[in-house]
Structure formats: structure tokens, C-alpha cells
Design a protein around this motif. Structure first.
Motif, PDB file in Angstrom:
ATOM      1  N   ALA A   1      55.465 -55.399  34.319  1.00 57.51           N
ATOM      2  CA  ALA A   1      54.919 -54.588  33.227  1.00 57.51           C
ATOM      3  C   ALA A   1      54.633 -53.164  33.689  1.00 57.51           C
ATOM      4  O   ALA A   1      54.991 -52.188  33.020  1.00 57.51           O
ATOM      5  N   ALA A   2      53.985 -53.031  34.845  1.00 59.80           N
ATOM      6  CA  ALA A   2      53.674 -51.700  35.368  1.00 59.80           C
ATOM      7  C   ALA A   2      54.949 -50.932  35.709  1.00 59.80           C
ATOM      8  O   ALA A   2      55.059 -49.729  35.438  1.00 59.80           O
ATOM      9  N   GLY A   3      55.910 -51.629  36.277  1.00 63.06           N
ATOM     10  CA  GLY A   3      57.172 -50.979  36.617  1.00 63.06           C
ATOM     11  C   GLY A   3      57.926 -50.482  35.399  1.00 63.06           C
ATOM     12  O   GLY A   3      58.540 -49.402  35.420  1.00 63.06           O
TER      13      GLY A   3
ATOM     14  N   LEU B   1      56.386 -47.336  34.201  1.00 66.14           N
ATOM     15  CA  LEU B   1      56.724 -46.228  35.085  1.00 66.14           C
ATOM     16  C   LEU B   1      58.180 -45.811  34.973  1.00 66.14           C
ATOM     17  O   LEU B   1      58.586 -44.807  35.569  1.00 66.14           O
ATOM     18  N   GLY B   2      58.966 -46.591  34.232  1.00 64.13           N
ATOM     19  CA  GLY B   2      60.386 -46.271  34.080  1.00 64.13           C
ATOM     20  C   GLY B   2      61.201 -46.532  35.326  1.00 64.13           C
ATOM     21  O   GLY B   2      62.207 -45.844  35.571  1.00 64.13           O
ATOM     22  N   LEU B   3      60.814 -47.533  36.119  1.00 65.30           N
ATOM     23  CA  LEU B   3      61.547 -47.825  37.344  1.00 65.30           C
ATOM     24  C   LEU B   3      62.958 -48.308  37.049  1.00 65.30           C
ATOM     25  O   LEU B   3      63.188 -49.040  36.076  1.00 65.30           O
ATOM     26  N   ASP B   4      63.885 -47.929  37.910  1.00 65.23           N
ATOM     27  CA  ASP B   4      65.235 -48.457  37.786  1.00 65.23           C
ATOM     28  C   ASP B   4      65.271 -49.868  38.357  1.00 65.23           C
ATOM     29  O   ASP B   4      64.276 -50.386  38.882  1.00 65.23           O
TER      30      ASP B   4
ATOM     31  N   GLN C   1      66.638 -51.208  41.005  1.00 68.00           N
ATOM     32  CA  GLN C   1      66.351 -51.372  42.428  1.00 68.00           C
ATOM     33  C   GLN C   1      64.855 -51.300  42.706  1.00 68.00           C
ATOM     34  O   GLN C   1      64.293 -52.123  43.444  1.00 68.00           O
ATOM     35  N   ARG C   2      64.184 -50.333  42.092  1.00 68.45           N
ATOM     36  CA  ARG C   2      62.754 -50.203  42.332  1.00 68.45           C
ATOM     37  C   ARG C   2      61.963 -51.332  41.672  1.00 68.45           C
ATOM     38  O   ARG C   2      60.926 -51.749  42.198  1.00 68.45           O
ATOM     39  N   LEU C   3      62.437 -51.843  40.560  1.00 64.82           N
ATOM     40  CA  LEU C   3      61.802 -53.010  39.961  1.00 64.82           C
ATOM     41  C   LEU C   3      61.915 -54.216  40.884  1.00 64.82           C
ATOM     42  O   LEU C   3      60.968 -54.992  41.033  1.00 64.82           O
ATOM     43  N   GLN C   4      63.062 -54.360  41.527  1.00 66.79           N
ATOM     44  CA  GLN C   4      63.239 -55.461  42.470  1.00 66.79           C
ATOM     45  C   GLN C   4      62.271 -55.306  43.643  1.00 66.79           C
ATOM     46  O   GLN C   4      61.654 -56.289  44.087  1.00 66.79           O
ATOM     47  N   TRP C   5      62.097 -54.102  44.129  1.00 70.12           N
ATOM     48  CA  TRP C   5      61.134 -53.875  45.203  1.00 70.12           C
ATOM     49  C   TRP C   5      59.710 -54.186  44.726  1.00 70.12           C
ATOM     50  O   TRP C   5      58.928 -54.805  45.453  1.00 70.12           O
ATOM     51  N   ALA C   6      59.391 -53.738  43.510  1.00 70.81           N
ATOM     52  CA  ALA C   6      58.048 -53.984  42.977  1.00 70.81           C
ATOM     53  C   ALA C   6      57.755 -55.479  42.899  1.00 70.81           C
ATOM     54  O   ALA C   6      56.645 -55.934  43.228  1.00 70.81           O
TER      55      ALA C   6
ATOM     56  N   VAL D   1      49.870 -53.399  39.793  1.00 70.02           N
ATOM     57  CA  VAL D   1      49.811 -51.938  39.700  1.00 70.02           C
ATOM     58  C   VAL D   1      50.184 -51.302  41.037  1.00 70.02           C
ATOM     59  O   VAL D   1      51.003 -50.366  41.102  1.00 70.02           O
ATOM     60  N   ILE D   2      49.593 -51.801  42.122  1.00 68.73           N
ATOM     61  CA  ILE D   2      49.895 -51.274  43.456  1.00 68.73           C
ATOM     62  C   ILE D   2      51.376 -51.431  43.778  1.00 68.73           C
ATOM     63  O   ILE D   2      52.028 -50.513  44.301  1.00 68.73           O
ATOM     64  N   ALA D   3      51.927 -52.598  43.464  1.00 68.98           N
ATOM     65  CA  ALA D   3      53.336 -52.866  43.763  1.00 68.98           C
ATOM     66  C   ALA D   3      54.258 -51.877  43.051  1.00 68.98           C
ATOM     67  O   ALA D   3      55.192 -51.333  43.651  1.00 68.98           O
ATOM     68  N   ALA D   4      54.018 -51.668  41.761  1.00 70.80           N
ATOM     69  CA  ALA D   4      54.882 -50.774  40.989  1.00 70.80           C
ATOM     70  C   ALA D   4      54.761 -49.326  41.450  1.00 70.80           C
ATOM     71  O   ALA D   4      55.759 -48.600  41.556  1.00 70.80           O
ATOM     72  N   LEU D   5      53.537 -48.894  41.742  1.00 73.29           N
ATOM     73  CA  LEU D   5      53.341 -47.515  42.188  1.00 73.29           C
ATOM     74  C   LEU D   5      53.987 -47.274  43.558  1.00 73.29           C
ATOM     75  O   LEU D   5      54.571 -46.209  43.806  1.00 73.29           O
ATOM     76  N   LEU D   6      53.897 -48.256  44.444  1.00 77.34           N
ATOM     77  CA  LEU D   6      54.556 -48.114  45.741  1.00 77.34           C
ATOM     78  C   LEU D   6      56.081 -48.096  45.585  1.00 77.34           C
ATOM     79  O   LEU D   6      56.775 -47.282  46.211  1.00 77.34           O
ATOM     80  N   ALA D   7      56.602 -48.991  44.766  1.00 83.16           N
ATOM     81  CA  ALA D   7      58.047 -49.037  44.553  1.00 83.16           C
ATOM     82  C   ALA D   7      58.561 -47.726  43.967  1.00 83.16           C
ATOM     83  O   ALA D   7      59.666 -47.272  44.298  1.00 83.16           O
ATOM     84  N   LYS D   8      57.779 -47.125  43.102  1.00 79.46           N
ATOM     85  CA  LYS D   8      58.164 -45.833  42.513  1.00 79.46           C
ATOM     86  C   LYS D   8      58.401 -44.786  43.599  1.00 79.46           C
ATOM     87  O   LYS D   8      59.298 -43.931  43.476  1.00 79.46           O
ATOM     88  N   GLU D   9      57.629 -44.871  44.676  1.00 74.34           N
ATOM     89  CA  GLU D   9      57.762 -43.904  45.766  1.00 74.34           C
ATOM     90  C   GLU D   9      58.867 -44.273  46.755  1.00 74.34           C
ATOM     91  O   GLU D   9      59.093 -43.555  47.728  1.00 74.34           O
ATOM     92  N   GLY D  10      59.551 -45.418  46.514  1.00 80.65           N
ATOM     93  CA  GLY D  10      60.625 -45.830  47.399  1.00 80.65           C
ATOM     94  C   GLY D  10      60.231 -46.839  48.450  1.00 80.65           C
ATOM     95  O   GLY D  10      60.993 -47.119  49.379  1.00 80.65           O
ATOM     96  N   PHE D  11      59.046 -47.438  48.311  1.00 75.28           N
ATOM     97  CA  PHE D  11      58.568 -48.474  49.230  1.00 75.28           C
ATOM     98  C   PHE D  11      59.437 -49.716  49.037  1.00 75.28           C
ATOM     99  O   PHE D  11      59.506 -50.266  47.953  1.00 75.28           O
ATOM    100  N   THR D  12      60.092 -50.181  50.092  1.00 74.91           N
ATOM    101  CA  THR D  12      61.093 -51.236  49.947  1.00 74.91           C
ATOM    102  C   THR D  12      60.513 -52.627  50.113  1.00 74.91           C
ATOM    103  O   THR D  12      59.412 -52.815  50.627  1.00 74.91           O
ATOM    104  N   SER D  13      61.297 -53.618  49.684  1.00 75.38           N
ATOM    105  CA  SER D  13      60.946 -55.023  49.854  1.00 75.38           C
ATOM    106  C   SER D  13      62.225 -55.806  50.100  1.00 75.38           C
ATOM    107  O   SER D  13      63.318 -55.231  50.167  1.00 75.38           O
ATOM    108  N   GLY D  14      62.107 -57.124  50.235  1.00 79.22           N
ATOM    109  CA  GLY D  14      63.267 -57.964  50.509  1.00 79.22           C
ATOM    110  C   GLY D  14      64.211 -58.055  49.329  1.00 79.22           C
ATOM    111  O   GLY D  14      63.875 -57.689  48.207  1.00 79.22           O
ATOM    112  N   PRO D  15      65.404 -58.601  49.548  1.00 80.96           N
ATOM    113  CA  PRO D  15      66.449 -58.562  48.529  1.00 80.96           C
ATOM    114  C   PRO D  15      66.281 -59.523  47.356  1.00 80.96           C
ATOM    115  O   PRO D  15      66.754 -59.234  46.275  1.00 80.96           O
ATOM    116  N   ASP D  16      65.642 -60.660  47.543  1.00 80.52           N
ATOM    117  CA  ASP D  16      65.593 -61.636  46.447  1.00 80.52           C
ATOM    118  C   ASP D  16      64.324 -62.478  46.526  1.00 80.52           C
ATOM    119  O   ASP D  16      64.359 -63.668  46.825  1.00 80.52           O
ATOM    120  N   PRO D  17      63.161 -61.873  46.221  1.00 75.31           N
ATOM    121  CA  PRO D  17      61.899 -62.588  46.399  1.00 75.31           C
ATOM    122  C   PRO D  17      61.629 -63.700  45.396  1.00 75.31           C
ATOM    123  O   PRO D  17      60.726 -64.500  45.603  1.00 75.31           O
TER     124      PRO D  17
END
Length: 289
Positions: A169-171, A174-177, A179-184, A216-232
Motif C-alpha cells: 500500500a505504501a509503495g 509512493l508510485g514505486l515501479d 522493481q522497487r515494489l519487489q524490494w519493498a 512504511v519503512i520498507a516502502a520509503l527505503l525501497a524508494k531510495e534504492g534499498f535492495t532486497s532478495g529476488p523472490d521473498p
């Protein structure tokens, strides 16, 4: 396990879905969910845990970005999400998504996250409604994929899947694409968890608030390019795998299906905890007959 990346497909689906794609009855149910969530949250304002949270807000400080419901106070987006999510689950009268294999309180972690961030961003009603509908859908499908063993092993499903829905929801707000939604989603999954052992204490409601905060923290970090694993959500070491079930998220998702198959289900017909709602309805049916 499937070779396809289920989380990537879901993130792509979330990224491309528009408000116009939501069925009219789903939009109606979104606003019913908001009214229900706010009502049960306001009912908990006299609980002593709120004063503890307000003391915490004073201690931590921060920018006044979003309203703490039922008070004249504002706090940072993440702290407002935490407190409002706690209030929303405090009386345990909030919604219950109850298929045969799980129980999820989806409103409490997702609505506070979306409302706090939406208030800060100046989002409109359509943007909020879309974000909540998608967040709830993903959380509910993930809970369904995790299955009965997650619930039977005394994990609090809302604490495990709430961060996922809140991050989606937060992502979306924020209009995340994709890739960033996957990170979030991956960042949110890494913050998931809550024990049934604490049920009956203030910490059970904290689970919902923490889910909102984590999303909220996850989406905001992902917006800045904070990465995560490929398929959580559906990979070999994914969140549903914690339940030791073979069923995968994609089996439950059916990515081509429209949004709303889960959103239409969680309304609680009586102001009572989920375990007693069905008894109340049975009693009402007897009275009517």
C-alpha cells in the motif's frame, strides 16, 4: 517450487493496476473498511497503552507529519502508523479475513500505514483506495499461501503478513515501479513476525501497529534504492515457506484475476472478536426465524 518469480509478477501487477481497474463494489468495501477501522480505533482511546505511545512520541521526537487518530497530536509518518495500527487492533473488534486455513486482520496494519503516508504525501481518496485494495489483496493471498500450519504453529498471522500488505500500500502511494515494489516486499518480509504467546497483552495490538510501521519503512527505503532478495514471497527461502507447506503463493494468487476477491470478504458483522462473530450470527438467525 516454481521457477517463476512470483514476487516480481505480483509487484508488476501492483505497479500497473489503476483505480479504474477496481470493481465498483470493491471501492465501496474499501470505504466501509475505513469506517470500521477508524471506529474500532477510536473505541480504544481510553486504553492506557495510548498514553505510553504518546510518551514514546515525546521521547523520540521527529517531524509532525501525520495525525495520531482521536488526538490533536501529530507524529512522524512511521510513528503515526505504529500508534494508529495499535489502536485499530486494540479492542480486537477489527475485521477478520477467515478462509478455512488462516485468520488475518488486514485493516489494522494496512489502513494506518496508507493513511499516515497518504496524509504526508497529500494523496487523494482514489489513490488511497487503490493502495489499500492492493495491499490487502497481497497480504491476504500471502496468508492463504502460508496456510494453516503458520496459524497452527501459533504465529500471529497479522504480524507476519501485515507488513507485506502495508508495504504494498505504501509503495503504491509512493508510485514505486515494479522493481522497487519487489524490494519493498522483501524489506517488509524481513520485518515480519509475532508470537501467539503474547495474545491477551498489549503486544498483540502492537503486532498490527508494527506491521504498519514496517510497511512504511520498507516502502520509503525501497524508494531510495534499498535492495532486497529476488523472490521473498514464493522463492525457496520465502516467507510462506516458514509454514513448511508445499503450496506456493502463485497457486493462490492467480495473477490474471481482478483485484478484490479478498477485499470483499473481511467485514465483521458484529462488534466482537472473530472467534465469537459466527456465534452471534447464528443467534441472530435463530431470532429471525
Amino acid at each position: 517450487m516454481p521457477d517463476r518469480n512470483g514476487t516480481a509478477e505480483i509487484a508488476s501487477f501492483v505497479a500497473r493496476t489503476r483505480f479504474e481497474d477496481l470493481p465498483e463494489d470493491v471501492v465501496h468495501h474499501v470505504w466501509r473498511s475505513v469506517v470500521d477501522c477508524l471506529a474500532v480505533a477510536l473505541g480504544g482511546l481510553e486504553h492506557p497503552s495510548l498514553a505510553m505511545y504518546l510518551t514514546l512520541a515525546d521521547t523520540l521526537g521527529g517531524h509532525e507529519q501525520a495525525r495520531i487518530w482521536g488526538t490533536p497530536r501529530k507524529a512522524s509518518v512511521n510513528l503515526a502508523a505504529l500508534i494508529n495500527g495499535h489502536l485499530a487492533h486494540l479492542l480486537d473488534f477489527d475485521d477478520s479475513y477467515m478462509p478455512e486455513v488462516t485468520i488475518l486482520h488486514g485493516n489494522a496494519p494496512i489502513i494506518p500505514a496508507a493513511m499516515a503516508l497518504g496524509e504526508y504525501l497529500g494523496a487523494n481518496g482514489r489513490e488511497f483506495a487503490l493502495a489499500f485494495a492492493l495491499g490487502f489483496e497481497v497480504a491476504a493471498r500471502a496468508a492463504l499461501a502460508a496456510g494453516k500450519s503458520l496459524y497452527d504453529h501459533h504465529f500471529h498471522v497479522t504480524a507476519v503478513m501485515g507488513p507485506v500488505g502495508a508495504a504494498v500500500a505504501a509503495g503504491k502511494l509512493l508510485g514505486l515501479d515494479a522493481q522497487r515494489l519487489q524490494w519493498a516486499i522483501g524489506i517488509a518480509c524481513s520485518q515480519s513476525g509475532g508470537l501467539g504467546q503474547v495474545h491477551g497483552s498489549m503486544t498483540k495490538a502492537f503486532h498490527a501497529g508494527r506491521g504498519a510501521h514496517a510497511g512504511v519503512i520498507a516502502a520509503l527505503l525501497a524508494k531510495e534504492g534499498f535492495t532486497s532478495g529476488p523472490d521473498p514471497l514464493s522463492g525457496p527461502n520465502s516467507l510462506p515457506c516458514c509454514s513448511r507447506r508445499i503450496r506456493t503463493l502463485m497457486a493462490c494468487w492467480r495473477i490474471s484475476a481482478r483485484v478484490g476477491s479478498c477485499v470483499r470478504r473481511p467485514s465483521k458483522p458484529t462488534p466482537a472478536a472473530s472467534c465469537s462473530s459466527r456465534s452471534w450470527m447464528a443467534w441472530l438467525l435463530c431470532v429471525k426465524s
